[in-house]
Structure formats: C-alpha cells, structure tokens
Design a protein around this motif. Sequence first.
Motif, PDB file in Angstrom:
ATOM      1  N   SER A 118      10.235  39.368  -2.502  1.00  0.00           N
ATOM      2  CA  SER A 118       9.790  37.971  -2.630  1.00  0.00           C
ATOM      3  C   SER A 118       9.426  37.437  -1.248  1.00  0.00           C
ATOM      4  O   SER A 118       9.800  38.030  -0.227  1.00  0.00           O
ATOM      5  CB  SER A 118      10.953  37.168  -3.222  1.00  0.00           C
ATOM      6  OG  SER A 118      10.768  35.787  -3.058  1.00  0.00           O
ATOM      7  N   MET A 119       8.760  36.281  -1.220  1.00  0.00           N
ATOM      8  CA  MET A 119       8.595  35.584   0.067  1.00  0.00           C
ATOM      9  C   MET A 119       9.980  35.255   0.630  1.00  0.00           C
ATOM     10  O   MET A 119      10.161  35.141   1.836  1.00  0.00           O
ATOM     11  CB  MET A 119       7.786  34.294  -0.121  1.00  0.00           C
ATOM     12  CG  MET A 119       6.337  34.486  -0.547  1.00  0.00           C
ATOM     13  SD  MET A 119       5.348  35.407   0.652  1.00  0.00           S
ATOM     14  CE  MET A 119       5.389  37.092   0.039  1.00  0.00           C
ATOM     15  N   LEU A 120      10.967  35.127  -0.281  1.00  0.00           N
ATOM     16  CA  LEU A 120      12.317  34.783   0.161  1.00  0.00           C
ATOM     17  C   LEU A 120      13.112  36.022   0.587  1.00  0.00           C
ATOM     18  O   LEU A 120      14.318  35.970   0.776  1.00  0.00           O
ATOM     19  CB  LEU A 120      13.036  33.972  -0.915  1.00  0.00           C
ATOM     20  CG  LEU A 120      12.248  32.706  -1.305  1.00  0.00           C
ATOM     21  CD1 LEU A 120      13.054  31.813  -2.226  1.00  0.00           C
ATOM     22  CD2 LEU A 120      11.778  31.925  -0.081  1.00  0.00           C
ATOM     23  N   SER A 121      12.388  37.149   0.748  1.00  0.00           N
ATOM     24  CA  SER A 121      12.949  38.281   1.489  1.00  0.00           C
ATOM     25  C   SER A 121      12.721  38.038   2.981  1.00  0.00           C
ATOM     26  O   SER A 121      13.291  38.723   3.828  1.00  0.00           O
ATOM     27  CB  SER A 121      12.254  39.583   1.089  1.00  0.00           C
ATOM     28  OG  SER A 121      12.370  39.801  -0.291  1.00  0.00           O
ATOM     29  N   TYR A 122      11.842  37.062   3.279  1.00  0.00           N
ATOM     30  CA  TYR A 122      11.486  36.754   4.676  1.00  0.00           C
ATOM     31  C   TYR A 122      11.895  35.345   5.074  1.00  0.00           C
ATOM     32  O   TYR A 122      12.089  35.056   6.243  1.00  0.00           O
ATOM     33  CB  TYR A 122       9.964  36.838   4.867  1.00  0.00           C
ATOM     34  CG  TYR A 122       9.349  38.155   4.456  1.00  0.00           C
ATOM     35  CD1 TYR A 122       9.272  39.216   5.351  1.00  0.00           C
ATOM     36  CD2 TYR A 122       8.842  38.334   3.168  1.00  0.00           C
ATOM     37  CE1 TYR A 122       8.695  40.418   4.981  1.00  0.00           C
ATOM     38  CE2 TYR A 122       8.267  39.538   2.791  1.00  0.00           C
ATOM     39  CZ  TYR A 122       8.196  40.573   3.696  1.00  0.00           C
ATOM     40  OH  TYR A 122       7.631  41.755   3.323  1.00  0.00           O
ATOM     41  N   GLN A 123      11.905  34.444   4.088  1.00  0.00           N
ATOM     42  CA  GLN A 123      12.109  33.025   4.379  1.00  0.00           C
ATOM     43  C   GLN A 123      13.333  32.507   3.627  1.00  0.00           C
ATOM     44  O   GLN A 123      13.838  33.176   2.729  1.00  0.00           O
ATOM     45  CB  GLN A 123      10.863  32.236   3.936  1.00  0.00           C
ATOM     46  CG  GLN A 123       9.598  32.722   4.629  1.00  0.00           C
ATOM     47  CD  GLN A 123       8.352  32.024   4.112  1.00  0.00           C
ATOM     48  OE1 GLN A 123       8.191  31.809   2.910  1.00  0.00           O
ATOM     49  NE2 GLN A 123       7.457  31.681   5.017  1.00  0.00           N
ATOM     50  N   GLY A 124      13.750  31.304   3.962  1.00  0.00           N
ATOM     51  CA  GLY A 124      14.976  30.763   3.366  1.00  0.00           C
ATOM     52  C   GLY A 124      14.801  30.120   2.005  1.00  0.00           C
ATOM     53  O   GLY A 124      15.717  30.135   1.184  1.00  0.00           O
ATOM     54  N   GLY A 125      13.614  29.542   1.753  1.00  0.00           N
ATOM     55  CA  GLY A 125      13.413  28.852   0.486  1.00  0.00           C
ATOM     56  C   GLY A 125      14.190  27.543   0.426  1.00  0.00           C
ATOM     57  O   GLY A 125      14.902  27.181   1.364  1.00  0.00           O
ATOM     58  N   ILE A 126      14.010  26.845  -0.679  1.00  0.00           N
ATOM     59  CA  ILE A 126      14.661  25.540  -0.852  1.00  0.00           C
ATOM     60  C   ILE A 126      15.388  25.541  -2.189  1.00  0.00           C
ATOM     61  O   ILE A 126      14.791  25.841  -3.224  1.00  0.00           O
ATOM     62  CB  ILE A 126      13.606  24.406  -0.855  1.00  0.00           C
ATOM     63  CG1 ILE A 126      12.799  24.411   0.447  1.00  0.00           C
ATOM     64  CG2 ILE A 126      14.275  23.042  -1.058  1.00  0.00           C
ATOM     65  CD1 ILE A 126      11.569  23.509   0.420  1.00  0.00           C
ATOM     66  N   SER A 136      19.301  35.129  -1.090  1.00  0.00           N
ATOM     67  CA  SER A 136      20.249  36.158  -0.674  1.00  0.00           C
ATOM     68  C   SER A 136      19.918  37.496  -1.350  1.00  0.00           C
ATOM     69  O   SER A 136      19.862  38.548  -0.704  1.00  0.00           O
ATOM     70  CB  SER A 136      21.661  35.676  -1.046  1.00  0.00           C
ATOM     71  OG  SER A 136      22.593  36.628  -0.709  1.00  0.00           O
ATOM     72  N   SER A 137      19.653  37.429  -2.665  1.00  0.00           N
ATOM     73  CA  SER A 137      19.402  38.673  -3.415  1.00  0.00           C
ATOM     74  C   SER A 137      18.082  39.316  -3.000  1.00  0.00           C
ATOM     75  O   SER A 137      17.983  40.543  -2.909  1.00  0.00           O
ATOM     76  CB  SER A 137      19.409  38.392  -4.920  1.00  0.00           C
ATOM     77  OG  SER A 137      18.281  37.616  -5.296  1.00  0.00           O
ATOM     78  N   LYS A 138      17.053  38.500  -2.744  1.00  0.00           N
ATOM     79  CA  LYS A 138      15.752  39.082  -2.401  1.00  0.00           C
ATOM     80  C   LYS A 138      15.727  39.584  -0.945  1.00  0.00           C
ATOM     81  O   LYS A 138      15.006  40.531  -0.620  1.00  0.00           O
ATOM     82  CB  LYS A 138      14.632  38.081  -2.668  1.00  0.00           C
ATOM     83  CG  LYS A 138      14.423  37.799  -4.155  1.00  0.00           C
ATOM     84  CD  LYS A 138      13.995  39.058  -4.926  1.00  0.00           C
ATOM     85  CE  LYS A 138      13.763  38.783  -6.393  1.00  0.00           C
ATOM     86  NZ  LYS A 138      13.298  39.978  -7.144  1.00  0.00           N
ATOM     87  N   SER A 139      16.514  38.953  -0.088  1.00  0.00           N
ATOM     88  CA  SER A 139      16.665  39.502   1.271  1.00  0.00           C
ATOM     89  C   SER A 139      17.381  40.846   1.164  1.00  0.00           C
ATOM     90  O   SER A 139      17.051  41.799   1.876  1.00  0.00           O
ATOM     91  CB  SER A 139      17.464  38.535   2.146  1.00  0.00           C
ATOM     92  OG  SER A 139      16.774  37.306   2.236  1.00  0.00           O
TER      93      SER A 139
END
Length: 255
Positions: free
Chosen positions: A147-155, A162-165
């Motif tokens: 996901s983009m949230l493997s790179y960024q924090g998201g909201i 956490s899971s996608k990182s």
Amino acid sequence: MNNIMNLFSLTGKSAIVTGANTGLGQGISIALAAAGAHVFGVARRSCDETQEKINEINGMFTEVIADLSDISAIDKIINEVSSKTDRIDILVNNAGVIKRCDAIDVTPDDWDLVTNLNEKMVFFLSQAVAKQWIADKKGGKIINIASMLSYQGGIRVPAYTSSKSAVAGLTKALANEWAAFNINVNAIAPGYMATNNTTQLRNDNNRNDDILARIPAGRWGTPQDMYGAAIFLASEASSYMNGFTIAVDGGWLAR
Ligand code: NAP
C-alpha cells in the motif's frame, strides 16, 4: 527467443489469489487467467462475478471458500487447491481489510482483525506454499499487496499502516531467505484505487478532492490498472526480481 511475449505467459500455471471476489483481487484474477493461469480464488463469499468475467475470456477459475481471519484456514485452502491441480505455482496475498478510526479509539479486537488478515495470514500462507516449493525444488512466485501506507503514515488507520509496512518488510525478509530456492517474493503497492476499501474516502467530498489533487495522473486507480504488474511479477519476466515493491499509484509517491 522466438516470441518475447512468452516471458509473460502463465499457460500451465496454477495461481492462488486471496480476496478474489471483488476489487483488486478480482482484477488480478482476471489478469492471471487471461495470461493462461488456472486461478484458484479464495474468498469468504461467492466469487460468481469473478467466475463470470473469467468465463467471458475463456479463462480457468475455481472458487475456494474460506474465511482468512484465522490461520487455521490454511490447511483447508492448500488441500482443496492441491486436490484440483498438480502444483501451485503462484500465490497472490491480496485479501486485506481496513478499519478507519482515530488512533486513540482503536480496540485490541480491531487491531487483531486487521493485522491477523493483512500480516499474519500473509506470512503463514506464504510459508505453507514455500514449504511445498522448497521440497519439490521447483520454486514459485509470491506477490504481496502492499500500500502507499507501506511508505507513509496515513490518517486514522494505524493498524492498517502497521500491517502494510509489515508487508513491505516481510516481502524483503522472505525474498532474502527464499531467493536461493528459486522463489521470487515481491509486492505491488497500489495507490488510491476505486474499490470497497476506499468507498468511505471517495464518499467524503473533501477527502476525495484532496486525494485527487495529489495524484499526478488525476484519477483514482482501477482493478484493471493492476493487470500489468500482476502478470509481470507472476511470470518468468520477473525471475531476477526479489524483495521489491512496485508502486502502481498514478505517481502518488513521486510527489
Ligand atoms: P476490497 O474491495 O475491500 O477487497 C478486499 C478483499 O479481501 C475482498 O475480497 C474481501 O472479501 C477480502 N477479505 C476481507 N476479509 C476477509 C476474510 N476474513 N477472509 C477472506 N477474505 C477476506 O478492497 P481492495 O481495494 O480490492 O483490496 C485488495 C487489497 O489491496 C487489500 O490488501 C488492500 O489493503 C490493498 N490495497 C487497496 C488499495 C485501494 O486503494 N483500494 C490501496 C492499497 C492497497 P469480502 O468482499 O468478503 O469482504
């Protein structure tokens, strides 16, 4: 080589795709079937729509009903698929869930719901197929959906982030251990795609406008946008790729 496109052929291959009934999993299933694979679509509810779309292109698709919230489902999936094909060649860990909520309000149950499916299942299902591939010495392809949230924090999605990182890290960790067994572990990081996962975001006019304004391509992605990367990572064309996450994001990460 007579035909360079043969590098992308999946003829004679069998692929497991989790979460195949809708969204990106449906798109990936159609792409792999169109490239020649027999796709075993795992889902907790009927994959009729996916079956229909794959029938239209004369592809091969078999549904496997399983709830992936607990790793006890793994044996049933492997046994059911193995009873219908000589060999599993490709695993796409696509099924995933998101819970939107302020970090301060996240409950342990919500945390477990997200991380059990998005992270723990990805690891143990990969481990189950890799055991077969290491034993038969023929290797295979694992594609994780990051996901983009493997790179960024998201909201307001801390468990999901956490899971996608973890998925991005796991992709590298497993690639390091299994590349020597001819197992390619890579991932695709979709950007903002129009599926059930993002219905809430797209229905919020402010968030929708903010997101669209930040995507260089100027539009939400679609399941069809996953076709090329999925076929590439499932095929011989990517045999010297290990532990890499490809973004299919309309340029989101380039901003
Ligand atoms: P989606 O339409 O919500 O699809 C998620 C899939 O996972 C569905 O098939 C869903 O089945 C399945 N699933 C959820 N819980 C399950 C369970 N306990 N057992 C079995 N299957 C289960 O969303 P999507 O966008 O296609 O998501 C596919 C993957 O892409 C996910 O890993 C997601 O995190 C990732 N992703 C999506 C986006 C995006 O913008 N859409 C961006 C980055 C990454 P049901 O239909 O039964 O719920």
